[in-house]
Design an enzyme around this catalytic site. Structure first.
Site, short mmCIF file in Angstrom:
data_model
loop_
_atom_site.label_atom_id
_atom_site.label_comp_id
_atom_site.label_asym_id
_atom_site.label_seq_id
_atom_site.Cartn_x
_atom_site.Cartn_y
_atom_site.Cartn_z
N GLU A 212 53.10 19.44 68.76
CA GLU A 212 52.50 20.77 68.79
C GLU A 212 53.45 21.88 69.30
O GLU A 212 53.17 22.56 70.29
CB GLU A 212 51.22 20.74 69.63
N GLU A 318 45.58 12.01 63.65
CA GLU A 318 44.57 12.14 64.71
C GLU A 318 43.22 12.55 64.12
O GLU A 318 42.50 13.38 64.67
CB GLU A 318 45.01 13.16 65.76
#
Length: 399
Positions: A212, A318
């Protein structure tokens, strides 16, 4: 008592048929579908595969072809007895897997399902390999949590994804609040990545080396790494990981890149620059934390293909698809469609190697504690009962 005239009765009888139209992006057909088969004005019912059709923006509203009892591949309608990893492998993918966490492994009913390597062929530790868990004090490493899950993967013959080396979150305070020179932080990143990846050398299929790095508007996150080193911290981490385990695949993992936008563009430009500079990068992880009814399968497929065109593999890392609670039959049906859309997108991109759900049961989902009023995001409910989403996944791999 009121008496209806014949004309009023006829009008009343028509109301359900007028109302029984699926909304834009709603399901409108497929094997097992018992809901509306027409769409609201301005949308068209488009068949994506024999298991679902969806109302997409268009000029006309048409009904889908009548569903048959078999898939286009000649198989029967998936049932709750399907084994998802087995289906994924048969479809040419490397795995279907799940995240798990150490506190869940004392739940014997949970582990009885988790340990089935025909259902899950890959495991990701949700927290126990992150920086705060592995190097809570500078130079002092602990691997007990990660080792437990690595051992579980080895015992069950499952692939292991390492998660993660460098992330702005879940950092010990000595890192996040530290005041470092560029040389000092470079050494800290190199030591952390090298020690972590070396410890699991030969056990991990792929590492989320950088997690991220971007804000949703496409700008870089202003954390200790970026503030001190600029964008070079990504290269530093990737090169340290490659040196530590040359055989592990190295990923950058990100969310909200499932659709075109500033964030996806920034990450794509980073991939291009890293590849041009011969920095080791093997894959891009699409997290896919999605919302029921707010997702485009074709859009995801386009993004997967766009990144794969840069010479990297891609994976769904995810996956969960949350809804506003309480769940309803309509929401669960849409969730089934959405899970199917994700699998279908991956199936249609050769370089998409596999799919990981961010835990498989609502009992241990992270969603309710993060998004108020939302949940029911996983393919199994909190009692470990398979939801319609399970069949959506199975159908996607079986099509």
């Amino acid at each position: 008592m009121f008496k209806f005239s014949a004309s009023l009765a006829a009008l009343a009888a028509l109301v359900p048929f007028v109302a029984a139209q699926s909304p834009e992006w709603g399901q409108c057909g497929g094997i097992g579908w018992t809901g509306p088969t027409t769409c609201v004005a301005g949308t068209t019912c488009v068949e994506s595969n024999p298991y679902y059709s969806q109302c997409l923006p268009g000029a006309a509203s048409v009904a889908p072809p009548p569903p048959s009892g078999t898939s286009s591949a000649g198989g029967s309608t998936p049932s709750s007895s399907a084994k998802l990893h087995t289906l994924a492998k048969a479809a040419g993918k490397l795995y279907f897997g799940t995240a798990t966490d150490n506190n869940e492994l004392t739940d014997t009913a949970y582990t009885a399902i988790l340990d089935d390597n025909t259902m899950f062929g890959q495991i990701t530790p949700a927290n126990s390999m992150k920086w705060d868990a592995t190097e809570p004090q500078q130079g002092v490493f602990t691997f007990s949590g990660g080792d437990q899950i690595a051992t579980l993967a080895k015992t069950n013959g499952m692939l292991l994804r390492g998660h993660n080396c460098v992330w702005y979150n879940q950092l010990p305070s000595w890192v996040s609040s530290g005041s470092f020179t560029a040389a000092q932080l470079t050494s800290i990143i190199q030591n952390h990545c090298s020690t972590l990846v070396t410890h699991y050398k030969g056990q991990v299929y792929a590492w989320d080396v950088v997690n991220e790095p971007f804000n949703d508007d496409g700008t870089w996150r202003t954390d200790v790494f970026y503030n001190t080193l600029g964008t070079s911290y990504v290269q530093i981490a990737l090169e340290a990981a490659r040196a530590a385990d040359p055989n592990a695949k190295l990923y950058i993992n990100e969310y909200n890149i499932e659709f075109a936008g500033a964030k996806a563009t920034s990450l794509l430009n980073l991939v291009k620059s890293l590849k041009a500079a011969d920095v080791p990068l093997d894959g891009i992880g699409f997290q896919c934390h999605l919302i029921v009814g707010e997702f485009s399968g074709p859009g995801l497929q386009t993004q997967l293909s766009t990144f794969a065109a840069q010479g990297v593999e891609v994976a769904i890392t995810e996956l969960d698809i949350r809804m506003t609670l309480p769940s309803t039959p309509a929401l669960l049906a849409q969730q089934q469609t959405d899970y199917n859309s994700v699998i279908t997108a991956c199936m249609n991109v050769e370089s998409c190697i596999g799919v990981t759900v961010w835990d498989w049961t609502d009992k241990y989902s992270w969603v309710p504690n993060t998004f108020s009023g939302q949940g029911a995001a996983c393919p199994w409910d909190q009692n470990f009962v398979k939801k319609p989403a399970f069949n959506g996944i199975a159908a996607g791999f079986s099509a």
